[in-house]
Design a protein around this motif. Structure first.
Motif, short mmCIF file in Angstrom:
data_model
loop_
_atom_site.label_atom_id
_atom_site.label_comp_id
_atom_site.label_asym_id
_atom_site.label_seq_id
_atom_site.Cartn_x
_atom_site.Cartn_y
_atom_site.Cartn_z
N TYR A 1 9.56 -16.92 -51.00
CA TYR A 1 10.77 -17.63 -50.32
C TYR A 1 11.20 -18.52 -51.58
O TYR A 1 10.50 -18.49 -52.67
CB TYR A 1 9.94 -18.62 -49.19
CG TYR A 1 8.83 -19.04 -49.69
CD1 TYR A 1 7.61 -18.61 -49.13
CD2 TYR A 1 8.46 -20.26 -50.62
CE1 TYR A 1 6.37 -18.84 -49.45
CE2 TYR A 1 7.28 -20.52 -50.79
CZ TYR A 1 5.97 -19.91 -50.28
OH TYR A 1 4.88 -20.13 -50.69
N ALA B 1 5.41 -26.04 -56.07
CA ALA B 1 4.64 -24.89 -56.50
C ALA B 1 3.36 -25.18 -57.65
O ALA B 1 2.16 -24.76 -57.04
CB ALA B 1 5.63 -23.88 -56.98
N SER C 1 4.87 -17.10 -59.16
CA SER C 1 5.31 -17.52 -57.70
C SER C 1 4.35 -17.74 -56.67
O SER C 1 3.10 -17.22 -56.57
CB SER C 1 6.03 -16.17 -57.24
OG SER C 1 6.40 -16.51 -55.93
N LEU D 1 12.04 -22.30 -53.40
CA LEU D 1 12.19 -23.50 -53.66
C LEU D 1 13.25 -24.21 -54.63
O LEU D 1 13.64 -23.33 -55.11
CB LEU D 1 10.84 -24.01 -54.03
CG LEU D 1 9.67 -23.56 -53.13
CD1 LEU D 1 8.18 -23.84 -54.00
CD2 LEU D 1 9.54 -24.00 -51.79
N ASN D 2 13.54 -25.23 -54.49
CA ASN D 2 14.53 -25.84 -55.51
C ASN D 2 14.03 -26.04 -56.82
O ASN D 2 14.80 -26.36 -57.56
CB ASN D 2 15.04 -27.18 -54.70
CG ASN D 2 15.97 -26.99 -53.94
OD1 ASN D 2 16.58 -25.99 -53.78
ND2 ASN D 2 16.13 -27.83 -52.82
N GLY D 3 12.53 -26.10 -56.87
CA GLY D 3 12.16 -26.31 -58.49
C GLY D 3 10.59 -25.88 -58.41
O GLY D 3 10.04 -25.75 -57.30
N GLY D 4 9.96 -25.95 -59.58
CA GLY D 4 8.44 -25.64 -59.64
C GLY D 4 7.49 -26.67 -59.17
O GLY D 4 6.56 -26.48 -59.49
N PRO E 1 6.13 -22.10 -63.06
CA PRO E 1 6.25 -21.47 -61.81
C PRO E 1 7.55 -20.92 -61.46
O PRO E 1 8.70 -21.60 -62.14
CB PRO E 1 6.35 -22.92 -60.80
CG PRO E 1 5.61 -23.96 -61.95
CD PRO E 1 5.96 -23.41 -63.32
N SER E 2 7.71 -19.53 -60.78
CA SER E 2 9.17 -18.99 -60.76
C SER E 2 9.26 -18.14 -59.58
O SER E 2 7.94 -17.38 -59.40
CB SER E 2 9.53 -18.24 -61.81
OG SER E 2 10.51 -17.38 -61.68
N PRO E 3 10.07 -18.23 -58.86
CA PRO E 3 10.08 -17.17 -57.75
C PRO E 3 10.06 -15.64 -57.96
O PRO E 3 9.75 -14.76 -57.29
CB PRO E 3 11.22 -17.44 -56.94
CG PRO E 3 12.10 -18.31 -57.53
CD PRO E 3 11.45 -19.05 -58.55
CL1 6GU Z 1 6.89 -21.09 -58.34
N1 6GU Z 1 9.53 -21.90 -57.56
C1 6GU Z 1 10.59 -21.83 -57.00
N2 6GU Z 1 11.52 -22.46 -57.36
N3 6GU Z 1 10.45 -21.16 -55.81
C2 6GU Z 1 9.40 -20.61 -55.30
C3 6GU Z 1 8.34 -20.40 -56.31
C4 6GU Z 1 8.42 -21.10 -57.43
N4 6GU Z 1 7.33 -19.77 -55.74
C5 6GU Z 1 7.91 -19.30 -54.51
N5 6GU Z 1 9.37 -19.78 -54.45
#
Ligand code: 6GU
Length: 250
Positions: free
Chosen positions: A137, A145, A133, A139-142, A83-85
């Motif tokens: 937006y 998500a 993602s 998030l603080n961590g995966g 998971p990553s933005p």
């Molecule tokens: Cl998968 N991870 C994070 N840290 N932020 C996110 C996301 C994932 N998807 C949207 N924002």
């Protein structure tokens, strides 16, 4: 399906025991395990991160810790999801595709993310690796998500949903459009009546009304979805009439 989630906050995944995903686990259709990444550390402080090489704010998760954790968790058939933005956007299409997987491993990063060599290494080792993602937006961590993705995937596993009709309707009826509004009794509430056509018993008229509502809503709220469907030739001339009334231009 087996799902393993690696995280420094495995307790975060506790809600997956509840609801539909919990029932799937009880039924034996799905097995989810959350693992503490710090179990793979060897130092007294159980360190998982370090400062970014090249400078910059925050901390980066160490590849050596992730490497040991993933080597112990990945099976031959596993897909690794990070998971990553900065990943590709998670969609219903991807959820459907992943719902037939044998084994998914979610590597949940915190801080500024996981050392970039981790994804590269497991691609080179022959695994399917997806950086994903859940939207635009941060998030603080995966972890959250991963939970979103697991719920979307788990409900598509055959034998899972209480009412399979609800899945069939989703994938056909108004494919690619937003859902039409739904109503139940009482017929009058707060001075508001349910649309009369729905009380008529005329199934064809009801189906047409619902499609009109789905088209109107989608053009108003998600014109990007209409634009994408247009090239699929999924609209008939009545559909285009409804869309044009909503300001749609070909
Ligand atoms: Cl998968 N991870 C994070 N840290 N932020 C996110 C996301 C994932 N998807 C949207 N924002």
């Amino acid at each position: 399906m087996q799902i393993d989630v690696l995280s420094i906050f495995p307790e975060y995944l506790a809600p997956l025991e509840l609801s539909l995903v919990g029932k799937a686990q009880e039924k034996g259709l799905l097995e989810i395990e959350a693992h503490d990444l710090r179990a793979w550390t060897t130092d007294r402080h159980r360190t998982v991160d370090d400062t970014p090489v090249g400078g910059g704010a925050g901390m980066v998760m160490r590849p050596d810790i992730w490497g040991k954790a993933l080597d112990d968790t990945l099976s031959e058939s596993a897909t690794l999801i990070i998971p990553s933005p900065a990943g590709q956007v998670f969609t219903q299409r991807l959820a459907t595709e992943l719902s037939s997987s044998e084994h998914l491993v979610f590597a949940c990063g915190r801080y500024e993310g996981i050392d970039g060599r981790v994804a590269e290494h497991y691609v080179a080792a022959g695994y399917r690796v997806l950086e994903v993602s859940i939207g635009d937006y941060v998030l603080n961590g995966g972890e959250v998500a991963a939970m979103v993705m697991i719920e979307a995937i788990a409900r598509l596993i055959p034998g899972m949903v209480g009412n399979p009709d609800s899945l069939v309707e989703e994938s056909h009826g108004s494919a690619g459009l937003l859902e039409y509004p739904v109503y139940t009794r009482p017929v009058t509430w707060q001075g508001r009546d349910i649309p009369e056509v729905l009380l008529s018993g005329h199934h064809a008229k009801i189906a047409r009304w619902r499609r009109d509502q789905a088209l109107q809503r989608t053009q108003e709220r998600r014109p990007d979805l209409i634009a994408a469907l247009q090239h699929d030739e999924r609209f008939d001339s009545r559909d285009y009439e409804v869309l044009r009334e909503q300001g749609f231009e070909e």
